[in-house]
Design an enzyme around this catalytic site. Structure first.
Site, PDB file in Angstrom:
ATOM      1  N   HIS A 153      32.147  -6.143 -26.262  1.00  0.00           N
ATOM      2  CA  HIS A 153      31.448  -7.416 -26.505  1.00  0.00           C
ATOM      3  C   HIS A 153      30.852  -7.518 -27.911  1.00  0.00           C
ATOM      4  CE1 HIS A 153      27.186  -5.946 -25.790  1.00  0.00           C
ATOM      5  NE2 HIS A 153      27.804  -5.043 -25.070  1.00  0.00           N
ATOM      6  N   ASP A 161      25.538  -1.507 -30.188  1.00  0.00           N
ATOM      7  CA  ASP A 161      25.891  -1.990 -28.849  1.00  0.00           C
ATOM      8  C   ASP A 161      26.181  -3.466 -28.974  1.00  0.00           C
ATOM      9  OD1 ASP A 161      26.013  -2.812 -26.226  1.00  0.00           O
ATOM     10  OD2 ASP A 161      23.901  -2.457 -25.788  1.00  0.00           O
ATOM     11  N   GLU A 187      28.076 -10.662 -22.631  1.00  0.00           N
ATOM     12  CA  GLU A 187      27.827  -9.412 -21.902  1.00  0.00           C
ATOM     13  C   GLU A 187      26.354  -9.154 -21.687  1.00  0.00           C
ATOM     14  OE1 GLU A 187      27.168  -5.179 -21.002  1.00  0.00           O
ATOM     15  OE2 GLU A 187      26.320  -6.352 -22.649  1.00  0.00           O
ATOM     16  N   GLU A 188      25.534  -9.426 -22.696  1.00  0.00           N
ATOM     17  CA  GLU A 188      24.120  -9.035 -22.619  1.00  0.00           C
ATOM     18  C   GLU A 188      23.343  -9.803 -21.549  1.00  0.00           C
ATOM     19  OE1 GLU A 188      22.864  -6.457 -23.728  1.00  0.00           O
ATOM     20  OE2 GLU A 188      23.870  -5.821 -25.556  1.00  0.00           O
ATOM     21  N   ASP A 231      32.108   0.474 -24.208  1.00  0.00           N
ATOM     22  CA  ASP A 231      30.720   0.112 -24.495  1.00  0.00           C
ATOM     23  C   ASP A 231      29.933   1.403 -24.733  1.00  0.00           C
ATOM     24  OD1 ASP A 231      28.410  -1.381 -24.848  1.00  0.00           O
ATOM     25  OD2 ASP A 231      28.762  -2.653 -23.103  1.00  0.00           O
ATOM     26  N   HIS A 288      19.420  -0.479 -27.620  1.00  0.00           N
ATOM     27  CA  HIS A 288      18.638  -1.726 -27.544  1.00  0.00           C
ATOM     28  C   HIS A 288      17.335  -1.606 -28.351  1.00  0.00           C
ATOM     29  CE1 HIS A 288      20.628  -4.014 -23.947  1.00  0.00           C
ATOM     30  NE2 HIS A 288      21.458  -3.709 -24.906  1.00  0.00           N
TER      31      HIS A 288
END
Ligand SMILES: [Zn+2]
Length: 349
Positions: free
Chosen positions: A74, A191, A225-226, A246, A326
């Site tokens: 993603h 990410d 995706e998130e 991922d 993150h």
């Protein structure tokens, strides 16, 4: 094939840095999708299309009796939108994908207005001045109510901020702060842009070596995706296996590290497909790819989104170890190259 083609690491790093510097919070990821599409358009082997939802699908068709496979990664990232314009002209935000406030305190941001203008600012706690709040500033909760954007424009009121062209719902993108040192790549949003770069670099290596995948492949570049449903659509029904690419979780209690790729056996959403997992392990061992197996505590993947949406495939999840995910993330070329090699090994098998 026992020997994998060479990875062009200069190309990989250059592509990744460019992608990291394109703001693409979930819901506002078109510029990143456009960039990947443009890059992939140089490979005549690929047939490119977009889903209605805005994901990019690249098909590499080959003559084969076995059903096609798919890989997904993603380009969308954590971010925010303007929730409210405060009386003092500053912005209250609503977070996209649950970014943790302490990780972006004092970070630079770009606000994209609906008229395609960009306004600069930074994220601050509302008790920021040390000479006013002193120790109390450290005690203020880092919450939606206390974090605000100070705009680099003359405004001290709602009206003045509105006059800049800012509206509720405008996209707010946090600076990635990309830095490459000593084989490490440090940036927000590795990410999952690192894994998009892994896929693109694998395609390039195969194409440059004049090789084709063993089966037809769909590369699905996801844009939601998130928020949990990116790859719920866009994987064609004839696909028999889906490999989600991922990031792997690095830190306390984890087996994954920045110098290997990881096969995730289980995350919050459950357990992946044993048969496909074993196939990927066998390939890693055959090609001496450094890899770990691991379990991720707070994690869901786009592959699971496809499973939940009814997708009937064997499903696995591989990716490079990313430290402080993150948050202000970091990867190493060893783990990144391991992932690119694993993708190539899978494609050629
Ligand atoms: Zn991700």
């Amino acid at each position: 094939m026992s020997q994998l083609p060479q990875i062009n690491t200069d190309y990989f790093v250059d592509f990744l840095i460019k992608l990291l510097n394109i703001a693409s919070p979930t819901g506002f990821a078109d510029p990143a999708i456009d960039f990947v599409e443009k890059e992939l358009s140089q490979f005549i082997q690929l047939e490119l299309s977009r889903t209605r939802k805005g994901a990019l699908v690249a098909k590499w068709a080959v003559e084969s009796d076995v059903p096609p496979v798919a890989l997904t990664a993603h380009v969308d990232t954590l971010g925010a939108v303007v929730k409210e314009i405060k009386k003092n002209g500053r912005l209250k935000l609503s977070r996209i994908g649950g970014i943790q406030w302490p990780t972006v305190e004092t970070e630079g941001v770009w606000i994209s207005t609906s008229h395609s203008e960009k306004i600069r600012g930074s994220v601050l706690i509302d008790t920021a001045s040390g000479h006013i709040y002193s120790a109390a500033g450290s005690e203020t909760p880092r919450s939606d109510d206390h974090m605000e954007v100070r705009l680099d424009a003359r405004t001290t009121s709602k009206q003045e901020t509105r006059a800049l062209g800012i509206n509720i719902g405008d996209c707010v993108a946090f600076d990635p702060r990309v830095e490459v040192t000593n084989g490490f790549i440090r940036s927000r949003f590795l990410d999952d842009k690192a894994c998009v770069a892994n896929i693109v670099a694998a395609i390039k290596s195969l194409a440059d070596a004049g090789l084709n995948p063993a089966r037809s492949v769909y590369f699905h570049i996801s844009n939601y995706e998130e928020v949990g449903h990116g790859a719920a659509t866009g994987i064609p029904p004839e696909v028999s296996e889906l490999v989600t690419v991922d990031m792997a979780v690095v830190g306390k209690g984890q087996e994954s590290n920045e110098f290997s790729a990881t096969l995730c056996i289980k995350d919050s959403g459950g357990v992946y497909h044993e048969g496909l997992n074993n196939k990927l392990r066998t390939l890693a061992e055959k090609h001496n790819i450094p890899y770990k197996t691991d379990v991720y505590p707070f994690y869901g993947s786009d592959g699971e989104a496809f499973w939940r949406a009814g997708g009937d495939v064997a499903l696995a999840l591989i990716g490079p170890g990313i430290d402080a995910s993150h948050n202000y993330e970091r990867a190493h070329m060893d783990g990144l190259n391991a992932t690119t090699n694993w993708i190539m090994a899978y494609l050629l098998d």
